[in-house]
Design a protein around this motif. Structure first.
Motif, mmCIF file in Angstrom:
data_model
loop_
_atom_site.group_PDB
_atom_site.id
_atom_site.type_symbol
_atom_site.label_atom_id
_atom_site.label_comp_id
_atom_site.label_asym_id
_atom_site.label_seq_id
_atom_site.Cartn_x
_atom_site.Cartn_y
_atom_site.Cartn_z
ATOM 1 N N TRP A 39 -9.764 -62.010 -10.388
ATOM 2 C CA TRP A 39 -9.662 -62.837 -9.035
ATOM 3 C C TRP A 39 -11.144 -63.544 -9.475
ATOM 4 O O TRP A 39 -11.020 -64.623 -8.821
ATOM 5 N N SER A 43 -11.319 -67.067 -8.279
ATOM 6 C CA SER A 43 -12.635 -67.904 -6.703
ATOM 7 C C SER A 43 -13.205 -69.227 -7.709
ATOM 8 O O SER A 43 -13.577 -69.727 -6.484
ATOM 9 N N VAL A 85 -13.187 -67.426 -0.344
ATOM 10 C CA VAL A 85 -12.646 -66.781 -1.624
ATOM 11 C C VAL A 85 -13.324 -65.981 -2.466
ATOM 12 O O VAL A 85 -12.879 -65.414 -3.687
ATOM 13 N N TYR A 100 -9.840 -59.522 -0.405
ATOM 14 C CA TYR A 100 -9.126 -59.776 -0.738
ATOM 15 C C TYR A 100 -7.750 -59.087 -0.847
ATOM 16 O O TYR A 100 -6.693 -59.658 -0.928
#
Length: 214
Positions: A39, A43, A85, A100
């Protein structure tokens, strides 16, 4: 997981002109692969896009009040997207307003944890003495799984490992231990702790003897 078998950010640097952040992996279609990437790396795409949109918005400002208002709103939206994000959205009390894992498609880590949970649990409830048909079905399932797992290079790694060490489906214990061995190979490559395969039933079927999971 091991290094990607078909693409890495370095492999694709020429095609992307340095657009990919470190750690990003491309899929077979040449696009960033969410399920192959952690992630934090993923991101950064959102942050990069938001900065670009914000810059373009500022550059396209006109002298009219209406255009200025529209561009300001666009820049604000871009900034909000970047914060979302990045998982940096906060509420009025300073607490996180964005989860998330609960709200977004899975990255490599989330998908991996969910997948191992499924595979170990499936093995834990596999028949003690499976019929010939059940053994054949399990082999087919694992073969198909290794073809369609969303992380391409993870799937390729599993296929290679299965060639060297085919699934052992003759009994519940053999399948569970084979699955544990596969998982530990990945753990070792990632520098994670090795799981004690003697505790498979405790972890995935029966729970600890002290009953804290009951």
């Amino acid at each position: 997981m091991p290094a990607p078998a078909y693409s890495t950010p370095e492999d694709n640097r020429e095609n992307t002109a340095g657009a990919l952040p470190p750690g990003m992996v491309l899929g077979p279609d040449g696009k960033p692969c969410r399920t192959c990437t952690d992630w934090k790396s993923w991101s950064k795409i959102g942050k990069s896009k938001s900065k670009k949109e914000s810059k373009e918005s500022k550059e396209s400002n006109t002298t009219t009040t209406t255009s200025q208002t529209g561009n300001t709103a666009s820049a604000a939206a871009a900034a909000a997207a970047a914060a979302a994000v990045a998982g940096a959205g906060t509420g009025t009390d300073g607490s996180s307003s964005f989860n998330y894992e609960a709200e977004c498609p899975p990255d490599k880590e989330i998908l991996g944890r969910a997948t191992w949970t499924f595979l170990h649990t499936m093995a834990a409830y596999y028949p003690e003495k499976p019929s010939a048909m059940e053994q054949s079905t399990m082999k087919s399932l694992l073969s198909s799984f290794s073809q369609f797992y969303p992380c391409g290079y993870c799937a390729e790694h599993l296929r290679q490992e299965m060639k060297v060490d085919p699934p052992k489906v003759e009994s519940r214990k053999e399948l569970a231990w084979w699955m544990c061995g596969m998982h530990n190979k990945v753990n070792e490559m990632l520098g994670k702790d090795i799981f004690d395969c003697n505790k498979l039933d405790e972890r995935w079927r029966d729970g600890p003897a002290d009953g804290r999971c009951d």
